[in-house]
Scaffold this motif. Structure first.
Motif, PDB file in Angstrom:
ATOM      1  N   GLY A   1       5.746 -28.619  35.562  1.00 23.75           N
ATOM      2  CA  GLY A   1       6.633 -27.906  34.652  1.00 23.75           C
ATOM      3  C   GLY A   1       7.886 -27.360  35.277  1.00 23.75           C
ATOM      4  N   ARG A   2       7.767 -26.786  36.497  1.00 17.15           N
ATOM      5  CA  ARG A   2       8.965 -26.272  37.185  1.00 17.15           C
ATOM      6  C   ARG A   2       8.989 -26.795  38.623  1.00 17.15           C
ATOM      7  N   THR A   3       8.691 -28.069  38.762  1.00 20.06           N
ATOM      8  CA  THR A   3       8.650 -28.672  40.091  1.00 20.06           C
ATOM      9  C   THR A   3      10.012 -28.643  40.766  1.00 20.06           C
TER      10      THR A   3
ATOM     11  N   VAL B   1      16.681 -19.391  62.291  1.00 19.60           N
ATOM     12  CA  VAL B   1      16.270 -19.976  61.016  1.00 19.60           C
ATOM     13  C   VAL B   1      17.461 -20.628  60.321  1.00 19.60           C
ATOM     14  N   ASP B   2      17.297 -21.879  59.984  1.00 17.20           N
ATOM     15  CA  ASP B   2      18.286 -22.634  59.213  1.00 17.20           C
ATOM     16  C   ASP B   2      17.605 -23.034  57.910  1.00 17.20           C
ATOM     17  N   ALA B   3      17.987 -22.402  56.820  1.00 17.67           N
ATOM     18  CA  ALA B   3      17.310 -22.650  55.545  1.00 17.67           C
ATOM     19  C   ALA B   3      17.306 -24.124  55.183  1.00 17.67           C
ATOM     20  N   ALA B   4      18.372 -24.845  55.529  1.00 18.47           N
ATOM     21  CA  ALA B   4      18.466 -26.255  55.161  1.00 18.47           C
ATOM     22  C   ALA B   4      17.443 -27.106  55.889  1.00 18.47           C
ATOM     23  N   SER B   5      16.908 -26.610  56.996  1.00 19.24           N
ATOM     24  CA  SER B   5      15.938 -27.397  57.767  1.00 19.24           C
ATOM     25  C   SER B   5      14.500 -27.113  57.366  1.00 19.24           C
ATOM     26  N   LEU B   6      14.289 -26.141  56.494  1.00 22.35           N
ATOM     27  CA  LEU B   6      12.934 -25.809  56.063  1.00 22.35           C
ATOM     28  C   LEU B   6      12.422 -26.858  55.077  1.00 22.35           C
ATOM     29  N   GLU B   7      11.111 -26.892  54.919  1.00 16.20           N
ATOM     30  CA  GLU B   7      10.489 -27.927  54.092  1.00 16.20           C
ATOM     31  C   GLU B   7      10.536 -27.623  52.601  1.00 16.20           C
ATOM     32  N   TYR B   8      11.068 -26.467  52.205  1.00 19.40           N
ATOM     33  CA  TYR B   8      11.108 -26.102  50.795  1.00 19.40           C
ATOM     34  C   TYR B   8      11.937 -27.096  49.989  1.00 19.40           C
ATOM     35  N   ARG B   9      11.653 -27.140  48.696  1.00 21.32           N
ATOM     36  CA  ARG B   9      12.469 -27.983  47.820  1.00 21.32           C
ATOM     37  C   ARG B   9      13.887 -27.442  47.720  1.00 21.32           C
ATOM     38  N   ASN B  10      14.036 -26.130  47.786  1.00 19.99           N
ATOM     39  CA  ASN B  10      15.355 -25.503  47.694  1.00 19.99           C
ATOM     40  C   ASN B  10      15.643 -24.722  48.976  1.00 19.99           C
ATOM     41  N   PRO B  11      16.768 -24.975  49.633  1.00 17.01           N
ATOM     42  CA  PRO B  11      17.060 -24.375  50.941  1.00 17.01           C
ATOM     43  C   PRO B  11      17.560 -22.939  50.830  1.00 17.01           C
ATOM     44  N   VAL B  12      16.641 -22.029  50.498  1.00 14.60           N
ATOM     45  CA  VAL B  12      16.972 -20.617  50.348  1.00 14.60           C
ATOM     46  C   VAL B  12      15.986 -19.808  51.183  1.00 14.60           C
ATOM     47  N   SER B  13      16.487 -18.894  52.012  1.00 16.81           N
ATOM     48  CA  SER B  13      15.617 -18.031  52.810  1.00 16.81           C
ATOM     49  C   SER B  13      16.350 -16.749  53.169  1.00 16.81           C
ATOM     50  N   PRO B  14      15.715 -15.593  52.990  1.00 17.89           N
ATOM     51  CA  PRO B  14      16.354 -14.349  53.423  1.00 17.89           C
ATOM     52  C   PRO B  14      16.409 -14.220  54.945  1.00 17.89           C
ATOM     53  N   TRP B  15      15.682 -15.074  55.659  1.00 26.69           N
ATOM     54  CA  TRP B  15      15.728 -15.062  57.123  1.00 26.69           C
ATOM     55  C   TRP B  15      16.760 -16.046  57.673  1.00 26.69           C
ATOM     56  N   HIS B  16      17.538 -16.677  56.797  1.00 30.75           N
ATOM     57  CA  HIS B  16      18.544 -17.639  57.258  1.00 30.75           C
ATOM     58  C   HIS B  16      19.489 -16.969  58.260  1.00 30.75           C
ATOM     59  N   GLY B  17      19.656 -17.601  59.419  1.00 27.17           N
ATOM     60  CA  GLY B  17      20.533 -17.084  60.448  1.00 27.17           C
ATOM     61  C   GLY B  17      19.897 -16.085  61.388  1.00 27.17           C
ATOM     62  N   LYS B  18      18.672 -15.647  61.089  1.00 28.22           N
ATOM     63  CA  LYS B  18      17.993 -14.689  61.958  1.00 28.22           C
ATOM     64  C   LYS B  18      17.275 -15.417  63.097  1.00 28.22           C
ATOM     65  N   THR B  19      17.211 -14.783  64.248  1.00 20.47           N
ATOM     66  CA  THR B  19      16.480 -15.326  65.387  1.00 20.47           C
ATOM     67  C   THR B  19      15.053 -14.774  65.368  1.00 20.47           C
ATOM     68  N   LEU B  20      14.082 -15.675  65.292  1.00 16.78           N
ATOM     69  CA  LEU B  20      12.674 -15.299  65.285  1.00 16.78           C
ATOM     70  C   LEU B  20      12.016 -15.784  66.567  1.00 16.78           C
TER      71      LEU B  20
END
Length: 444
Positions: A63-65, A387-406
């Motif tokens: 439904g919301r894939t 963290v690079d949101a675009a490199s994550l496995e999510y369908r949509n490249p959004v992350s509040p940790w984008h740019g943070k060093t973990l």
């Protein structure tokens, strides 16, 4: 076939020790002394962890894939060291409030699972009185909201319906997990503007506290099991402590975004940070960490609730979709902040493994011991990543940790002894299975 994995630091019985795991038919057959000639030997800078259990994810399929789905969501789980997830009954269409809707969700998941998946059912006004059938069909418990969910097809329970629901579940010892915000202290939906502070103030701690007190009272009267999801207000934990001491059957969870992010650092107009209840200030975060350390909080789970870039990018915090994408980054984020606070990581791992497994009734998961499924994670605790949101496995490249060093990186994940993820490569296998209530231990 039997295989052997060795590491100089393996998480066993709450501590790290050198060991070799003998894996046979997807399970840990034996634990032996460290052997440098094993089939797989982790490098000296890597530790071997049990696969994490995340009992709070939204995969949104069917439904919301376009928000997230089983293929991308379970790939993100594997990349984050999570080998078992429990999928929420919304925001899929249909919502999982009937046996037919559960069947539709199971059909949508077929052939797509990189990790194991169990399911929550939903408790809404329309299906009260018929929850047993959905439980018998295999859901591990029921999710409800005490305030509007944001999805029209998943209505919230009022005080009378909450009591009715818990009384119904008490008959067969079912579990109710609760989004606890009291609508009496929340604004009507609508524009708030781009200032994060305005959004935070619009969902005050009082709303959580009032709702949690309501759940505690209803659980006390009915004897039912209740679980509070995504606690953001550290001040609410005193009521939780008192209820637990009294014997009320209550558990609670919080999330990496509440433990690692501060309201003071949220940029205005940054919808990636919007969630309900909201990320609060640094002092509140200290109270949550106190609840982690003293055992009041039973689990740390992601509440992975993504949406499309368009829905998240509205700069008005009242209109942007609420939900954090955090499934892949949770382990690293918690490890980073724990190290900053001087906390031994081995004391926190149970909150991301056996704690969520126990809440969801998934016995035998989140541990490395003979007989357990060989769900394993190679984790490099000293390696850093930006963290690079675009490199994550999510369908949509959004992350509040984008740019943070973990600090702390998942290098490899095994499901039943089969490598499903290696860092830098796409998910290689779809070895995941469904875990249905009652049958979970057999299927593991």
């Amino acid at each position: 076939m039997s295989t052997r994995i060795a590491a100089r630091r393996v998480f066993l019985d709450g501590a790290f020790a050198p060991a070799t795991l003998v894996i046979d038919d997807g399970h840990i057959a034996a634990i032996e002394s460290f052997d440098a000639t094993a089939d797989t030997v982790l490098p000296q800078d890597a530790t071997l962890l049990p696969g994490l259990v995340d009992s709070h994810v939204h995969f949104d399929e069917p439904g919301r894939t376009e928000w997230e789905g089983f293929a991308t969501g379970t790939a993100a789980a594997a990349a984050g060291g999570v080998t078992t997830v429990v999928d929420m009954p919304l925001n899929s269409v249909p919502v999982t409030t009937s046996v037919e809707a559960l069947d539709a969700k199971r059909a949508a998941a077929r052939g797509k699972l990189a990790v194991d998946v169990a399911y929550w059912g939903g408790a809404v006004p329309e299906n009260l009185g018929s929850l047993r059938a959905l439980s018998d069909a295999g859901v591990v418990g029921f999710k409800c909201f005490l305030s509007p969910s944001g999805i029209d097809e998943f209505g919230h329970l009022d005080a009378v319906q909450l009591e009715q629901c818990l009384a119904e579940l008490a008959v067969f010892d079912g579990l109710l997990i609760v989004h606890a915000e009291d609508p009496a202290h929340l604004p009507a939906h609508g524009a708030l503007g781009p200032r994060y502070r305005d959004f935070e103030v619009s969902r005050p701690p009082l709303s959580e506290r009032a709702a949690i007190e309501r759940v505690i009272g209803a659980a006390r009267r009915t004897g039912a099991r209740a679980h509070i999801v995504h606690v953001s207000d550290g001040g609410a934990l005193d009521a939780v402590r008192a209820a637990k001491a009294e014997g009320v059957r209550l558990t609670v969870e919080t999330c990496p975004h509440y433990l690692t992010l501060d309201a003071e650092e949220v940029p205005d107009g940054a919808g990636a940070f919007k969630c309900c209840p909201p990320i609060r200030g640094a002092g509140n975060r200290d109270l949550l960490w106190a609840g982690v350390v003293d055992g009041t909080i039973d689990a740390i789970v992601s509440d992975h609730s993504p949406a499309t870039v368009e829905l998240k990018s509205n700069p008005d915090f009242g209109l942007a979709w609420g939900g954090i994408a955090g499934l892949q980054t949770g382990l690293s984020a918690i490890h980073t902040t724990a190290r900053e606070r001087g906390l031994a990581f081995e004391t926190l791992l149970p909150l991301m493994t056996t704690g969520p497994a126990r809440i969801a009734g998934l016995a035998g998961l989140g541990v490395i011991e003979p007989g357990a499924p060989a769900h394993l994670v190679a984790f490099a605790p000293d390696e850093q990543v930006v963290v690079d949101a675009a490199s994550l496995e999510y369908r949509n490249p959004v992350s509040p940790w984008h740019g943070k060093t973990l600090t702390g990186v998942v290098r490899e994940t095994w499901v039943r002894g089969s490598s499903v993820y290696r860092r830098g490569a796409p998910v290689s296998e779809r070895e995941g299975r469904e875990l249905l209530r009652e049958a979970a231990a057999v299927q593991a």
